[in-house]
Design a protein around this motif. Structure first.
Motif, mmCIF file in Angstrom:
data_model
loop_
_atom_site.group_PDB
_atom_site.id
_atom_site.type_symbol
_atom_site.label_atom_id
_atom_site.label_comp_id
_atom_site.label_asym_id
_atom_site.label_seq_id
_atom_site.Cartn_x
_atom_site.Cartn_y
_atom_site.Cartn_z
ATOM 1 N N VAL A 153 39.730 35.073 48.604
ATOM 2 C CA VAL A 153 38.973 35.357 47.315
ATOM 3 C C VAL A 153 38.524 36.736 47.584
ATOM 4 O O VAL A 153 38.638 37.599 47.120
ATOM 5 N N PRO A 154 37.478 36.790 48.533
ATOM 6 C CA PRO A 154 36.808 38.183 48.903
ATOM 7 C C PRO A 154 37.868 39.192 49.356
ATOM 8 O O PRO A 154 37.559 40.281 49.071
ATOM 9 N N PHE A 155 38.899 38.848 49.969
ATOM 10 C CA PHE A 155 39.764 39.610 50.527
ATOM 11 C C PHE A 155 40.559 40.249 49.274
ATOM 12 O O PHE A 155 40.900 41.572 49.286
ATOM 13 N N VAL A 156 41.100 39.284 48.647
ATOM 14 C CA VAL A 156 42.018 40.091 47.340
ATOM 15 C C VAL A 156 41.135 40.861 46.257
ATOM 16 O O VAL A 156 41.563 41.993 46.093
ATOM 17 N N ALA A 157 39.683 40.362 46.277
ATOM 18 C CA ALA A 157 39.004 41.257 45.522
ATOM 19 C C ALA A 157 38.771 42.635 46.100
ATOM 20 O O ALA A 157 38.392 43.632 45.370
ATOM 21 N N ALA A 158 38.626 42.610 47.614
ATOM 22 C CA ALA A 158 38.369 43.866 48.156
ATOM 23 C C ALA A 158 39.616 44.963 48.488
ATOM 24 O O ALA A 158 39.093 46.207 48.713
ATOM 25 N N GLU A 159 40.918 44.452 48.202
ATOM 26 C CA GLU A 159 41.958 44.952 49.002
ATOM 27 C C GLU A 159 42.877 45.546 47.693
ATOM 28 O O GLU A 159 43.586 44.827 47.140
ATOM 29 N N PRO A 160 42.859 46.743 47.370
ATOM 30 C CA PRO A 160 43.367 47.179 46.149
ATOM 31 C C PRO A 160 45.156 47.148 46.117
ATOM 32 O O PRO A 160 45.836 47.204 45.369
ATOM 33 N N ARG A 161 45.656 46.955 47.583
ATOM 34 C CA ARG A 161 46.955 47.087 47.707
ATOM 35 C C ARG A 161 47.532 45.826 47.114
ATOM 36 O O ARG A 161 48.859 45.531 47.120
ATOM 37 N N VAL A 162 47.041 44.729 47.176
ATOM 38 C CA VAL A 162 47.504 43.395 46.663
ATOM 39 C C VAL A 162 47.501 43.451 45.380
ATOM 40 O O VAL A 162 46.728 43.766 44.364
#
Length: 243
Positions: A153-162
């Motif tokens: 969840v924090p990764f997807v929130a932080a990563e605009p490439r996803v």
């Protein structure tokens, strides 16, 4: 990024690598190099990058969708060394559960701690893998449940490439703020009889997601009993959003 081994089987190329002391694995279709969608997978607690369900899922993504798939061992898992602080917290949490405390808040706090390390690690993995000729800078998806959800969840929130994510078996306690920043399509898995994450917390996490397109897949069973047919749905979901 240093590759340490390479094998091929049934049209799937598997490369083990080390990136800044992080052990990982990359699966790609055999054949000519080309830019292709990439799925980063986060494994569950106590598992590793090549756990059987991770391996099966990666092979399906590669052979049926033509995707590249990457996974790495999170701290204190797989081929990574133990972490004294994490061992201490795990021992303390076990004692607190035995003394009558609820498990879910303790899991949430631990996952939030680990996420502070894994989010920048996973972003660095994307940087390195997308520079490879046989992967390229194509669209990115994320798959992760349980620990893979707490970190995802924090990764997807932080990563605009996803561009799309499959999440689930996680609760809202440590993730509400990050979930609200997620706007990409999400497929969210809930086990109705989950003994580790209370149902109300899973539903609250789904509700907290800021995505305009999000679907809830709820199935009977305990934490580790996701029906096999959910993989078929995952394949269709990523095929719609990454191709």
């Amino acid at each position: 990024m240093r590759f340490i081994s390479e094998t091929s089987f049934d049209g799937v190329r598997e490369q083990l690598f080390i990136l800044d002391e992080i052990p990982g694995v990359l699966w790609t279709p055999g054949g000519a190099a080309t830019t292709r969608p990439l799925v980063l997978m986060g494994h569950g607690g106590g598992q590793h990058k090549k756990a059987p369900d991770m391996l099966d899922r990666a092979r399906r993504f590669v052979t049926e969708c033509g995707f590249a798939v990457v996974a790495v061992d999170v701290p204190a898992h797989g081929d990574r060394p133990s972490v004294a602080e994490y061992d201490r917290i795990a021992t303390e949490n076990q004692a607190r559960v035995e003394a009558g405390e609820e498990l879910a808040p303790l899991i949430a706090g631990f996952q939030a701690l680990v996420a502070r390390q894994t989010v920048p690690e996973w972003r660095a993995v994307l940087d390195a893998v997308q520079q490879l000729e046989h992967v390229g800078a194509g669209p990115v998806g994320y798959w992760g449940v349980s620990l893979g959800c707490g970190l995802g969840v924090p990764f997807v929130a932080a990563e605009p490439r996803v561009r799309a994510a499959v999440l689930g078996l996680g609760g809202v306690l440590a993730s509400a703020e990050a979930a609200a920043r997620i706007t990409v399509p999400v497929e969210f898995l809930v086990q109705w009889d989950d003994e580790r994450v209370p149902r109300v917390q899973s539903l609250a996490l789904f509700d907290a997601l800021g995505s305009a397109e999000k679907t809830l897949h709820a199935n009977p069973g305990k934490h580790g009993e996701i029906p096999t047919f959910e993989l078929e749905s995952t394949l269709r979901f990523f095929a719609r959003h990454l191709v």
